[in-house]
Design a protein around this motif. Structure first.
Motif, PDB file in Angstrom:
ATOM      1  N   GLY A  34       0.802  -1.223   0.000  1.00 15.96           N
ATOM      2  CA  GLY A  34       0.000   0.000   0.000  1.00 15.96           C
ATOM      3  C   GLY A  34       0.833   1.271   0.000  1.00 15.96           C
ATOM      4  O   GLY A  34       0.362   2.331  -0.392  1.00 15.96           O
ATOM      5  N   LYS A  35       2.088   1.171   0.444  1.00 17.86           N
ATOM      6  CA  LYS A  35       2.972   2.336   0.480  1.00 17.86           C
ATOM      7  C   LYS A  35       3.987   2.318  -0.655  1.00 17.86           C
ATOM      8  O   LYS A  35       4.881   3.148  -0.706  1.00 17.86           O
ATOM      9  CB  LYS A  35       3.731   2.384   1.817  1.00 17.86           C
ATOM     10  CG  LYS A  35       2.879   2.758   3.006  1.00 17.86           C
ATOM     11  CD  LYS A  35       3.765   2.877   4.227  1.00 17.86           C
ATOM     12  CE  LYS A  35       2.993   3.358   5.440  1.00 17.86           C
ATOM     13  NZ  LYS A  35       3.856   3.473   6.627  1.00 17.86           N
ATOM     14  N   THR A  36       3.860   1.344  -1.557  1.00 16.10           N
ATOM     15  CA  THR A  36       4.806   1.218  -2.661  1.00 16.10           C
ATOM     16  C   THR A  36       4.217   1.865  -3.909  1.00 16.10           C
ATOM     17  O   THR A  36       3.087   1.581  -4.284  1.00 16.10           O
ATOM     18  CB  THR A  36       5.124  -0.273  -2.920  1.00 16.10           C
ATOM     19  OG1 THR A  36       5.610  -0.853  -1.705  1.00 16.10           O
ATOM     20  CG2 THR A  36       6.166  -0.428  -4.005  1.00 16.10           C
ATOM     21  N   HIS A  37       4.984   2.748  -4.510  1.00 12.40           N
ATOM     22  CA  HIS A  37       4.497   3.527  -5.648  1.00 12.40           C
ATOM     23  C   HIS A  37       5.423   3.368  -6.849  1.00 12.40           C
ATOM     24  O   HIS A  37       6.628   3.205  -6.693  1.00 12.40           O
ATOM     25  CB  HIS A  37       4.429   5.013  -5.295  1.00 12.40           C
ATOM     26  CG  HIS A  37       3.648   5.291  -4.062  1.00 12.40           C
ATOM     27  ND1 HIS A  37       2.272   5.379  -4.052  1.00 12.40           N
ATOM     28  CD2 HIS A  37       4.038   5.499  -2.780  1.00 12.40           C
ATOM     29  CE1 HIS A  37       1.847   5.632  -2.831  1.00 12.40           C
ATOM     30  NE2 HIS A  37       2.912   5.708  -2.040  1.00 12.40           N
ATOM     31  N   VAL A  38       4.847   3.464  -8.034  1.00 14.44           N
ATOM     32  CA  VAL A  38       5.588   3.491  -9.284  1.00 14.44           C
ATOM     33  C   VAL A  38       5.290   4.842  -9.915  1.00 14.44           C
ATOM     34  O   VAL A  38       4.130   5.250 -10.016  1.00 14.44           O
ATOM     35  CB  VAL A  38       5.135   2.350 -10.225  1.00 14.44           C
ATOM     36  CG1 VAL A  38       5.933   2.387 -11.524  1.00 14.44           C
ATOM     37  CG2 VAL A  38       5.264   1.003  -9.539  1.00 14.44           C
ATOM     38  N   THR A  39       6.335   5.561 -10.320  1.00 14.05           N
ATOM     39  CA  THR A  39       6.123   6.883 -10.909  1.00 14.05           C
ATOM     40  C   THR A  39       7.249   7.194 -11.872  1.00 14.05           C
ATOM     41  O   THR A  39       8.333   6.610 -11.787  1.00 14.05           O
ATOM     42  CB  THR A  39       6.033   7.979  -9.827  1.00 14.05           C
ATOM     43  OG1 THR A  39       5.624   9.197 -10.433  1.00 14.05           O
ATOM     44  CG2 THR A  39       7.347   8.166  -9.090  1.00 14.05           C
ATOM     45  N   THR A  63       0.371   3.294  -9.321  1.00 15.08           N
ATOM     46  CA  THR A  63       1.095   4.109 -10.295  1.00 15.08           C
ATOM     47  C   THR A  63       0.702   5.563 -10.057  1.00 15.08           C
ATOM     48  O   THR A  63      -0.445   5.946 -10.256  1.00 15.08           O
ATOM     49  CB  THR A  63       0.758   3.692 -11.738  1.00 15.08           C
ATOM     50  OG1 THR A  63       1.106   2.319 -11.913  1.00 15.08           O
ATOM     51  CG2 THR A  63       1.539   4.523 -12.743  1.00 15.08           C
ATOM     52  N   ALA A  64       1.668   6.336  -9.597  1.00 16.02           N
ATOM     53  CA  ALA A  64       1.415   7.740  -9.255  1.00 16.02           C
ATOM     54  C   ALA A  64       1.805   8.642 -10.412  1.00 16.02           C
ATOM     55  O   ALA A  64       2.854   8.442 -11.029  1.00 16.02           O
ATOM     56  CB  ALA A  64       2.212   8.119  -8.009  1.00 16.02           C
ATOM     57  N   PRO A  65       0.985   9.646 -10.718  1.00 20.16           N
ATOM     58  CA  PRO A  65       1.409  10.616 -11.736  1.00 20.16           C
ATOM     59  C   PRO A  65       2.649  11.370 -11.240  1.00 20.16           C
ATOM     60  O   PRO A  65       2.855  11.506 -10.032  1.00 20.16           O
ATOM     61  CB  PRO A  65       0.203  11.543 -11.867  1.00 20.16           C
ATOM     62  CG  PRO A  65      -0.652  11.293 -10.683  1.00 20.16           C
ATOM     63  CD  PRO A  65      -0.323   9.942 -10.154  1.00 20.16           C
ATOM     64  N   PRO A  66       3.483  11.839 -12.166  1.00 17.05           N
ATOM     65  CA  PRO A  66       4.729  12.522 -11.765  1.00 17.05           C
ATOM     66  C   PRO A  66       4.513  13.725 -10.852  1.00 17.05           C
ATOM     67  O   PRO A  66       5.403  14.102 -10.098  1.00 17.05           O
ATOM     68  CB  PRO A  66       5.344  12.952 -13.100  1.00 17.05           C
ATOM     69  CG  PRO A  66       4.756  12.036 -14.098  1.00 17.05           C
ATOM     70  CD  PRO A  66       3.371  11.711 -13.617  1.00 17.05           C
ATOM     71  N   SER A  67       3.310  14.311 -10.902  1.00 14.19           N
ATOM     72  CA  SER A  67       3.045  15.483 -10.055  1.00 14.19           C
ATOM     73  C   SER A  67       2.617  15.102  -8.644  1.00 14.19           C
ATOM     74  O   SER A  67       2.553  15.959  -7.763  1.00 14.19           O
ATOM     75  CB  SER A  67       1.954  16.341 -10.696  1.00 14.19           C
ATOM     76  OG  SER A  67       0.770  15.573 -10.834  1.00 14.19           O
ATOM     77  N   GLU A  68       2.320  13.820  -8.397  1.00 14.87           N
ATOM     78  CA  GLU A  68       1.874  13.384  -7.065  1.00 14.87           C
ATOM     79  C   GLU A  68       3.074  13.219  -6.142  1.00 14.87           C
ATOM     80  O   GLU A  68       4.032  12.524  -6.463  1.00 14.87           O
ATOM     81  CB  GLU A  68       1.122  12.052  -7.170  1.00 14.87           C
ATOM     82  CG  GLU A  68       0.595  11.549  -5.837  1.00 14.87           C
ATOM     83  CD  GLU A  68      -0.151  10.223  -5.971  1.00 14.87           C
ATOM     84  OE1 GLU A  68       0.045   9.349  -5.104  1.00 14.87           O
ATOM     85  OE2 GLU A  68      -0.907  10.066  -6.947  1.00 14.87           O
ATOM     86  N   SER A  69       3.010  13.846  -4.991  1.00 13.32           N
ATOM     87  CA  SER A  69       4.110  13.749  -4.032  1.00 13.32           C
ATOM     88  C   SER A  69       4.034  12.438  -3.270  1.00 13.32           C
ATOM     89  O   SER A  69       2.973  12.012  -2.849  1.00 13.32           O
ATOM     90  CB  SER A  69       4.079  14.924  -3.059  1.00 13.32           C
ATOM     91  OG  SER A  69       4.379  16.112  -3.736  1.00 13.32           O
ATOM     92  N   ASN A  78       8.224  14.615  -5.594  1.00 13.88           N
ATOM     93  CA  ASN A  78       7.594  14.115  -6.814  1.00 13.88           C
ATOM     94  C   ASN A  78       8.561  14.291  -7.980  1.00 13.88           C
ATOM     95  O   ASN A  78       9.598  14.947  -7.854  1.00 13.88           O
ATOM     96  CB  ASN A  78       6.247  14.796  -7.075  1.00 13.88           C
ATOM     97  CG  ASN A  78       6.367  16.290  -7.236  1.00 13.88           C
ATOM     98  OD1 ASN A  78       7.242  16.791  -7.933  1.00 13.88           O
ATOM     99  ND2 ASN A  78       5.480  17.030  -6.588  1.00 13.88           N
ATOM    100  N   MET A  79       8.215  13.684  -9.101  1.00 11.52           N
ATOM    101  CA  MET A  79       9.095  13.711 -10.272  1.00 11.52           C
ATOM    102  C   MET A  79       9.191  15.101 -10.894  1.00 11.52           C
ATOM    103  O   MET A  79      10.110  15.378 -11.657  1.00 11.52           O
ATOM    104  CB  MET A  79       8.599  12.706 -11.318  1.00 11.52           C
ATOM    105  CG  MET A  79       8.655  11.262 -10.875  1.00 11.52           C
ATOM    106  SD  MET A  79      10.315  10.683 -10.481  1.00 11.52           S
ATOM    107  CE  MET A  79      11.053  10.655 -12.096  1.00 11.52           C
ATOM    108  N   ASP A  80       8.247  15.975 -10.594  1.00 11.25           N
ATOM    109  CA  ASP A  80       8.286  17.339 -11.114  1.00 11.25           C
ATOM    110  C   ASP A  80       9.158  18.255 -10.250  1.00 11.25           C
ATOM    111  O   ASP A  80       9.298  19.444 -10.549  1.00 11.25           O
ATOM    112  CB  ASP A  80       6.869  17.920 -11.206  1.00 11.25           C
ATOM    113  CG  ASP A  80       6.045  17.233 -12.279  1.00 11.25           C
ATOM    114  OD1 ASP A  80       6.635  16.584 -13.167  1.00 11.25           O
ATOM    115  OD2 ASP A  80       4.806  17.335 -12.237  1.00 11.25           O
TER     116      ASP A  80
END
Length: 198
Positions: A34-39, A63-69, A78-80
């Motif tokens: 639940g705490k593991t994200h792909v971005t 899968t988190a959008p690049p703007s999601e912290s 975040n990726m941005d």
């Protein structure tokens, strides 16, 4: 703890995901799915939308959008490279202390101790990495000092926050910001290069 896997394409990411799973399984480690994200983003700037499954359960990782912290090592990044979420968390930390003082949920002594031993250290990661300007830290210092004076019953006092913090032995957040930036700079200057030219 706080593992990160970096890749330049989904195929490599899927392979490293399998390798990570095998390593974890061999060493009897579990992940919190639940705490593991792909971005990420592709080279053309398009966001990564692929689904990645954790081999142990077959559950799709978020899968988190690049703007999601995403919270990583105490920082919300975040990726941005937008630090607004983390700055908001820092502001909330300061405002929580102020609220507790203003509503008399803590004593003056507890407020001083929290400002010194909790609030400052909790802000350290953000002060080191996020873009927090001097005006913001000075505003936080002034608000904390005002709440401390109100709790002490000396609201008419013209004491500057630096004087009050000296009396209470609290390091101003403004000074912590400078110290954090100096530490970050010195660490970068003293970091050994990853590879040496021959």
């Amino acid at each position: 703890d706080d593992t990160v896997v970096l890749c330049d394409n989904v195929q490599h990411l899927a392979k490293l995901n399998e390798i990570t799973h095998d390593f974890f399984k061999e060493h009897r480690l579990n992940i919190n799915e639940g705490k593991t994200h792909v971005t990420g983003r592709w080279a053309n700037g398009e966001p990564l939308i692929d689904t990645l499954l954790w081999p142990g359960s077959g559950q799709a990782l978020h899968t988190a959008p690049p703007s999601e912290s995403i919270r990583y090592l105490g920082a919300h990044i975040n990726m941005d490279l937008d630090w607004s979420t983390h700055r908001g968390k820092m502001e909330a930390t300061v405002m929580n202390l102020i609220s507790c003082l203003n509503h008399k949920r803590i004593t003056l002594q507890q407020g001083c101790m929290i400002a010194k031993y909790v609030t400052g250290p909790k802000l350290e990661t953000g002060l080191r990495h996020a873009e927090v300007d001097a005006d913001t830290t000075e505003k936080w210092d002034t608000r904390i000092a005002t709440a401390l004076k109100r709790r002490a019953g000396i609201t008419q006092s013209k004491l500057h926050y630096s004087s009050l913090f000296t009396i209470c032995k609290i390091t101003p957040i403004s000074d912590l910001r400078i110290l954090s930036q100096m530490t970050q700079t010195l660490e970068m200057l003293n970091r050994r290069p990853l590879c040496r030219s021959r």
